[in-house]
Design an enzyme around this catalytic site. Structure first.
Site, PDB file in Angstrom:
ATOM      1  N   ASP A 112      21.478 -56.448 -19.146  1.00 21.58           N
ATOM      2  CA  ASP A 112      20.419 -55.601 -20.042  1.00 21.58           C
ATOM      3  C   ASP A 112      20.863 -55.850 -21.029  1.00 21.58           C
ATOM      4  O   ASP A 112      22.182 -54.847 -21.553  1.00 21.58           O
ATOM      5  CB  ASP A 112      19.371 -53.737 -19.401  1.00 21.58           C
ATOM      6  N   ASP A 144      23.696 -60.332 -23.697  1.00 19.95           N
ATOM      7  CA  ASP A 144      22.835 -61.522 -23.292  1.00 19.95           C
ATOM      8  C   ASP A 144      22.335 -61.848 -22.418  1.00 19.95           C
ATOM      9  O   ASP A 144      23.310 -62.584 -21.585  1.00 19.95           O
ATOM     10  CB  ASP A 144      22.604 -62.425 -24.709  1.00 19.95           C
ATOM     11  N   ALA A 145      21.462 -61.844 -20.989  1.00 21.04           N
ATOM     12  CA  ALA A 145      21.880 -62.683 -20.114  1.00 21.04           C
ATOM     13  C   ALA A 145      21.770 -64.015 -20.103  1.00 21.04           C
ATOM     14  O   ALA A 145      22.121 -64.645 -18.646  1.00 21.04           O
ATOM     15  CB  ALA A 145      20.202 -61.765 -18.815  1.00 21.04           C
ATOM     16  N   ASP A 162      13.395 -59.368 -15.229  1.00 18.77           N
ATOM     17  CA  ASP A 162      13.025 -58.200 -14.974  1.00 18.77           C
ATOM     18  C   ASP A 162      12.642 -57.693 -17.073  1.00 18.77           C
ATOM     19  O   ASP A 162      13.343 -56.783 -17.297  1.00 18.77           O
ATOM     20  CB  ASP A 162      13.167 -56.953 -14.992  1.00 18.77           C
TER      21      ASP A 162
HETATM   22  N1  SAM Z   1       8.130 -54.082 -17.376  1.00 21.69           N
HETATM   23  C1  SAM Z   1       8.988 -54.706 -18.215  1.00 21.69           C
HETATM   24  C2  SAM Z   1       7.516 -54.913 -18.946  1.00 21.69           C
HETATM   25  O1  SAM Z   1       6.951 -54.638 -18.502  1.00 21.69           O
HETATM   26  O2  SAM Z   1       7.963 -56.323 -19.235  1.00 21.69           O
HETATM   27  C3  SAM Z   1       9.924 -55.456 -17.909  1.00 21.69           C
HETATM   28  C4  SAM Z   1      11.044 -54.026 -18.652  1.00 21.69           C
HETATM   29  S1  SAM Z   1      12.613 -53.672 -18.549  1.00 21.69           S
HETATM   30  C5  SAM Z   1      12.119 -51.995 -19.738  1.00 21.69           C
HETATM   31  C6  SAM Z   1      12.814 -54.771 -20.012  1.00 21.69           C
HETATM   32  C7  SAM Z   1      14.568 -55.213 -20.573  1.00 21.69           C
HETATM   33  O3  SAM Z   1      15.425 -56.623 -20.914  1.00 21.69           O
HETATM   34  C8  SAM Z   1      14.709 -53.772 -21.142  1.00 21.69           C
HETATM   35  O4  SAM Z   1      15.264 -52.707 -21.221  1.00 21.69           O
HETATM   36  C9  SAM Z   1      15.413 -55.118 -22.528  1.00 21.69           C
HETATM   37  O5  SAM Z   1      16.938 -54.377 -22.958  1.00 21.69           O
HETATM   38  C10 SAM Z   1      15.239 -56.592 -22.041  1.00 21.69           C
HETATM   39  N2  SAM Z   1      16.132 -57.193 -22.499  1.00 21.69           N
HETATM   40  C11 SAM Z   1      15.101 -58.048 -23.322  1.00 21.69           C
HETATM   41  N3  SAM Z   1      16.352 -59.478 -23.912  1.00 21.69           N
HETATM   42  C12 SAM Z   1      17.206 -59.555 -23.186  1.00 21.69           C
HETATM   43  C13 SAM Z   1      18.053 -60.007 -23.104  1.00 21.69           C
HETATM   44  N4  SAM Z   1      18.561 -61.575 -23.680  1.00 21.69           N
HETATM   45  N5  SAM Z   1      18.709 -60.268 -21.952  1.00 21.69           N
HETATM   46  C14 SAM Z   1      19.397 -59.098 -20.645  1.00 21.69           C
HETATM   47  N6  SAM Z   1      18.678 -58.723 -20.850  1.00 21.69           N
HETATM   48  C15 SAM Z   1      17.024 -58.134 -22.248  1.00 21.69           C
END
Ligand code: SAM
Length: 306
Positions: A112, A144-145, A162
């Site tokens: 994340d 960044d994933a 997710d």
């Molecule tokens: N349940 C969700 C929904 O309704 O959209 C998504 C859950 S989760 C909280 C989403 C996570 O994706 C966030 O914590 C965010 O920091 C992460 N995120 C966003 N962009 C990302 C990236 N480029 N690489 C890794 N994580 C990322």
């Protein structure tokens, strides 16, 4: 009894012309991180909710529906017991929690980008992660994933995406493109499976779900959309399973119940053979919209939601 005048309200714009209102009992966290605006709200109907950039991500009362629907279909869609899993995004830790319910998983990496969101969830949402971050099989990374996938040479049996929606200038814009899904395919083991959250499946608001579905069809031999009603979102929610082998639409309820009993230990409140059939049998207007969609999402033309 709730008197509307005595309450603060949180309004979530579901679309440009519609919304869902929640009475707030208290605000637990309000923070601007490097990547997003974050709140943890205690709401009257759903308990604690994580809100990122004004959008509810999950609620204490019904997160089991979202997280089980996101993770569990991938486990019976594998032709052998899974060992390695990757969670892309997953802030609250509940997706990781569901992945770790699989007893044969020996390693689960969660990537994340936002360390502040994860740290605040870890502190204030123990009901959601339930100690998943402390499981010795878990590795938590903050980057960044997509960059992580480009770099790693590891292969995963299950990848669960997710992510937040691709908002303009948000951190997830380049993680919903065909090029990104090709990278996911390459990092999966030969019969590996990806599951992902894919936006709402509400009447008149199918363009995101169908464009992601169509884009995945260019990359994976099996692409199966499904949906679950997540009450705190106020709309039905779409998910997509993409696989290199098994088609979940060909699996019977008995097979799902048998494989879930073996591959998921611990409490299960939503997913099973009956939910599987219900979720993967999409109504006509959705399958027709998927069939008619011709938009392909690419790095050059990413899809951004407003
Ligand atoms: N349940 C969700 C929904 O309704 O959209 C998504 C859950 S989760 C909280 C989403 C996570 O994706 C966030 O914590 C965010 O920091 C992460 N995120 C966003 N962009 C990302 C990236 N480029 N690489 C890794 N994580 C990322």
């Amino acid at each position: 009894m709730i008197n509307p005048r005595n309450h603060k309200w949180f309004f979530e714009a579901t679309t440009a012309v519609e919304g869902h209102v929640h009475a707030i009992v208290r605000t637990i966290v309000s923070a601007q991180t490097k990547f997003q605006q974050m709140e943890i709200l205690d709401t009257a109907s759903y308990g604690k909710c994580l809100v990122l950039d004004g959008r509810i991500q999950s609620s204490q009362a019904d997160e089991f529906i979202y997280h089980e629907a996101l993770v569990h279909p991938g486990l019976p869609a594998l032709d052998a017991e899974p060992n390695r899993a990757l969670v892309i995004g997953g802030g609250e830790g509940a997706t990781l929690r569901e992945v770790l319910k699989c007893p044969t998983i020996t390693r689960a990496v969660m990537v994340d980008i936002d360390d502040e969101v994860v740290a605040l969830c870890r502190e204030h949402l123990p009901e959601m992660h339930r100690g998943a971050f402390d499981d010795p099989r878990a590795e938590l990374r903050h980057e960044d994933a997509r960059a992580y996938l480009e770099r790693t040479d590891e292969r995963f049996d299950l990848i669960v995406v997710d992510l937040v929606e691709p908002l303009e200038e948000g951190p997830a814009c380049m993680l919903f493109t065909g090029e990104f899904y090709m990278l996911v395919r390459e990092r999966l083991s030969p019969k590996g499976v990806m599951t992902m959250q894919a936006g709402m499946t509400k009447v008149g608001e199918l363009s995101f779900f169908t464009a992601v579905h169509r884009t995945l069809e260019q990359v994976f031999p099996i692409v199966a959309g499904y949906q679950a009603f997540v009450s705190c979102f106020g709309v039905p929610w779409g998910f997509i399973l993409a696989s290199k082998g098994i088609d979940p639409r060909q699996q019977t309820a008995q097979t799902i119940d048998r494989l879930c009993a073996r591959r998921i230990t611990g409490p299960v409140e939503y997913w099973g053979g009956a939910a599987h059939l219900h979720s993967f049998n999409l109504p006509k207007f959705i399958s027709e919209a998927v069939r008619q969609q011709d938009r392909l999402i690419t790095d050059k033309h990413p899809l951004v939601v407003s």
